[in-house]
Design a protein around this motif. Structure first.
Motif, PDB file in Angstrom:
ATOM      1  N   GLN A 195      65.639  12.580  38.394  1.00 13.11           N
ATOM      2  CA  GLN A 195      66.605  11.112  38.434  1.00 13.11           C
ATOM      3  C   GLN A 195      67.606  11.073  39.170  1.00 13.11           C
ATOM      4  OE1 GLN A 195      67.975   9.780  34.170  1.00 13.11           O
ATOM      5  NE2 GLN A 195      65.960   8.552  33.964  1.00 13.11           N
ATOM      6  N   VAL A 196      68.315  13.154  38.638  1.00 11.90           N
ATOM      7  CA  VAL A 196      69.011  13.261  39.588  1.00 11.90           C
ATOM      8  C   VAL A 196      68.945  13.520  41.399  1.00 11.90           C
ATOM      9  CG1 VAL A 196      70.328  15.372  40.302  1.00 11.90           C
ATOM     10  CG2 VAL A 196      69.808  14.388  38.079  1.00 11.90           C
ATOM     11  N   LEU A 197      67.686  14.113  41.348  1.00 10.06           N
ATOM     12  CA  LEU A 197      66.635  13.584  42.922  1.00 10.06           C
ATOM     13  C   LEU A 197      65.840  12.532  43.664  1.00 10.06           C
ATOM     14  CD1 LEU A 197      65.783  17.592  42.696  1.00 10.06           C
ATOM     15  CD2 LEU A 197      67.519  17.015  43.983  1.00 10.06           C
ATOM     16  N   ASN A 198      66.087  12.019  42.572  1.00  6.68           N
ATOM     17  CA  ASN A 198      65.775  10.715  42.759  1.00  6.68           C
ATOM     18  C   ASN A 198      64.291  10.846  43.255  1.00  6.68           C
ATOM     19  OD1 ASN A 198      65.612   7.742  43.278  1.00  6.68           O
ATOM     20  ND2 ASN A 198      66.742   7.630  44.932  1.00  6.68           N
ATOM     21  N   MET A 199      63.423  11.519  42.801  1.00  5.80           N
ATOM     22  CA  MET A 199      61.886  11.806  43.062  1.00  5.80           C
ATOM     23  C   MET A 199      60.980  10.838  43.276  1.00  5.80           C
ATOM     24  SD  MET A 199      61.211  15.295  41.992  1.00  5.80           S
ATOM     25  CE  MET A 199      60.190  15.743  42.466  1.00  5.80           C
ATOM     26  N   GLN A 200      60.144  10.767  43.861  1.00  6.37           N
ATOM     27  CA  GLN A 200      58.867   9.588  43.790  1.00  6.37           C
ATOM     28  C   GLN A 200      57.821  10.131  44.246  1.00  6.37           C
ATOM     29  OE1 GLN A 200      59.976   6.155  43.227  1.00  6.37           O
ATOM     30  NE2 GLN A 200      61.738   7.095  43.703  1.00  6.37           N
ATOM     31  N   VAL A 201      56.672  10.393  44.095  1.00  9.56           N
ATOM     32  CA  VAL A 201      55.203  10.687  43.565  1.00  9.56           C
ATOM     33  C   VAL A 201      54.810  10.893  45.391  1.00  9.56           C
ATOM     34  CG1 VAL A 201      52.430  10.246  43.057  1.00  9.56           C
ATOM     35  CG2 VAL A 201      54.105   8.709  41.958  1.00  9.56           C
TER      36      VAL A 201
END
Length: 621
Positions: A404-410
């Motif tokens: 969530q902090v880094l807004n990561m996606q697959v």
């Protein structure tokens, strides 16, 4: 008022009329009447037309063209080229004109010829929509070979690959290419528009400053020029900095110059030992005024084919640029900003993280690379879990927090760096750009090549520690830069914490301009030189004395013309927008400069070469 006396006689009535009712309409009429007509490329020369201007409207006219033979086809036709374009020339097939056919058929490619003939429409179906002259052809009646061309070292075609060294060795041939012709002509047009904006619209004075001067303390290394006085040397100025400040002391108020500058920076890629900048200085101005001037200047001179640029340009502090992008010249065309995750990791029992955070200015930062699974470090799997050695220190909840902090996606990749703040930011800034290059090489478009993102970077530190000796300070910009108004007291109490009135203009991650508000107090300038920088102020005694004679507050900026034009035309190198550039080692491969001189030629300058003459010619180009 004295202004009308400075105007050309023809404009004096207009100037007087500005005080009367209706003067606005008079000004509009004058502007309309003086609007420049389309350039006449055929004035003063013996051709009737250029090779790029003939159209269907010219059918039936007799024309005389001059140019280079671009292409030949089996004695049937050839393509003639000049600076403006191409025209297809039909060779006569009848016996009466057999000598014309023979002459043109046997002429080597790139020979210079004169052709006189009749413009005619191309046969139906043979038009070439890719050529502006593609609807017509010229049927040759007479011709003359003005200069035959020997065998070429390379073909004069933009799509033909040739080494840069060969291009520079035969630069006069390379200049015939359409791309270089376009680059240089666009450069000329932009400079002309800049002159209009500065001189005609805003009253700047174009002043040429000396090329032979004396050494300036600090800054880039300067070229030395020997004099006939033993042991004394001129220096080629790295910029007209001192002169433009002295012009403000002299009351010129607004100065500009298309200035030639020199820096002996050695073998630095994509740099030139001599370069050109648009140099500007103003009296009674602040930082905002300089920024508005440059934004208006670029809007006015910007080529229409590159689309409009919007003003005002966004602004960012030096600290923000370093924290978010890891550099003081951020490319804002794409995201991938640096994220500080120190607080998140501080509560975890990871030894290397805790060690990094325990140092002064210690930090842990990260960048998230979209679709960067091939680059590796921390990878987000389809199920939302993380693939990384770091996960053995993270519980499932902590992994979700990090995502969530880094807004990561697959398939996103995260790169982490821990250590001293500036070093971490710089490392991640470099990785950000390298990752963008790798992703674009794999087919993912991150940076729009047609976009132009201007950015002001402000509030730089006034001084930085010297790399070779961190206990000593050097100017972040140059020693004439004034401190930030809020930090003037810090200049005397703690100069390492003082911000400056220095501002850089960045375009797509490249610095294209830099300037500052200057120190106009002799006392403050002497303090900076002697107490902070530990420089011998005697070298600048002329400037210090000038500041004591009522120097006005002043500031300025210089735009790097070579870099700016190269970005506008998307050139791979600044050498592609300079007519006669040097190699990356600073050599002129065409004229073989620098070159040797004889001892007799050196004698008046009291110079002897100490290395053996037998070593001549062994150095690499």
């Amino acid at each position: 008022m004295a202004l009308p006396r400075l105007l050309p006689r023809a404009l004096a009535p207009l100037a007087r009329g500005l005080a009367r009712p209706g003067c606005g309409r008079a000004l509009q009429r004058a502007a309309s009447a003086s609007a420049p007509a389309a350039p006449d490329f055929n004035s003063f020369v013996i051709r009737t037309n250029t090779c790029g201007e003939l159209r269907s409207a010219h059918v039936g006219q007799e024309v005389t063209l001059y140019g280079w033979i671009q292409y030949q086809r089996q004695g049937l036709f050839l393509v003639l080229r000049d600076f403006q374009g191409l025209t297809q020339i039909i060779l006569p097939q009848d016996e009466a004109h057999s000598h014309v056919k023979k002459l043109l058929s046997n002429a080597p490619v790139e020979s210079v010829v004169r052709v006189t003939g009749i413009v005619s429409s191309r046969p139906p179906g043979q038009e070439n929509p890719k050529m502006p002259t593609g609807d017509i052809e010229v049927k040759a009646e007479t011709a003359e070979i003005l200069n035959s061309c020997k065998k070429l070292p390379f073909e004069i075609k933009d799509f033909i690959k040739k080494s840069e060294a060969l291009r520079m060795q035969y630069r006069y041939l390379d200049l015939r290419s359409f791309q270089l012709q376009y680059n240089l002509r666009l450069r000329s047009h932009i400079v002309m528009r800049m002159r209009e904006y500065l001189c005609n619209l805003h009253g700047f004075v174009d002043v040429e400053t000396p090329t032979l001067f004396k050494r300036t303390p600090g800054g880039a290394k300067e070229f030395l020029v020997p004099s006939r006085e033993a042991g004394k040397f001129y220096s080629l100025p790295q910029s007209p900095q001192q002169f433009k400040q002295l012009l403000m002391v002299g009351g010129l108020d607004r100065y500009f110059q298309v200035a030639r500058c020199y820096r002996d920076e050695g073998s630095r890629p994509d740099r030139q030992p001599e370069f050109t900048q648009i140099d500007i200085e103003m009296s009674f101005v602040d930082q905002a005024g300089i920024q508005r001037l440059i934004e208006g200047l670029l809007q006015y001179s910007w080529p229409e084919e590159r689309g409009p640029i919007m003003t005002p340009f966004p602004s960012m502090t030096y600290k923000e640029a370093l924290a978010d992008y890891g550099t003081d010249k951020p490319d804002t065309r794409f995201g991938m900003k640096i994220v500080d995750i120190s607080d998140f990791l501080r509560r975890l029992d990871i030894q290397f993280v805790q060690n990094a955070l325990s140092y002064p200015h210690g930090t842990v930062k990260a960048i998230c690379i979209p679709q960067g699974a091939e680059i590796m470090e921390i990878i987000c799997r389809p199920d939302g879990s993380l693939k990384s050695l770091l996960t053995k220190f993270l519980g499932e909840k902590q992994q979700l927090e990090l995502i969530q902090v880094l807004n990561m996606q697959v398939d996103d990749v995260v790169l982490l760096a821990a250590g001293e703040h500036k070093q971490v930011c710089s490392a991640l800034g470099s990785l950000r750009l390298e990752s963008a290059d790798l992703l674009e090489a794999a087919g993912l478009v991150l940076r729009d090549p047609t976009a132009f993102h201007f950015l002001w970077v402000v509030d730089f530190p006034l001084f930085l520690p010297k790399e070779e000796n961190p206990t000593e300070l050097e100017s972040a910009h140059h020693p004439f830069t004034a401190p930030h108004p809020s930090d003037t007291s810090l200049l005397y109490s703690d100069p390492t914490k003082a911000r400056s009135q220095h501002y850089d203009l960045v375009l797509n991650g490249n610095e294209v301009g830099g300037g500052s508000i200057r120190i106009h107090s002799a006392e403050q300038q002497r303090f900076v030189l002697e107490k902070v920088l530990k420089e011998d102020s005697e070298v600048l005694s002329h400037l210090l004395e000038a500041l004591e004679f009522g120097a006005p507050p002043h500031g300025g900026i210089a735009l790097g013309l070579d870099r700016l034009i190269s970005l506008i035309v998307d050139a791979p190198s600044i050498r592609d927008v300079i007519a006669f550039p040097k190699s990356f080692r600073g050599r002129d491969l065409m004229g073989n400069a620098p070159d040797y001189v004889t001892p007799e030629e050196l004698e008046p300058y009291h110079i002897q070469v100490s290395w053996p003459l037998a070593e001549r010619g062994k150095e690499k180009l």
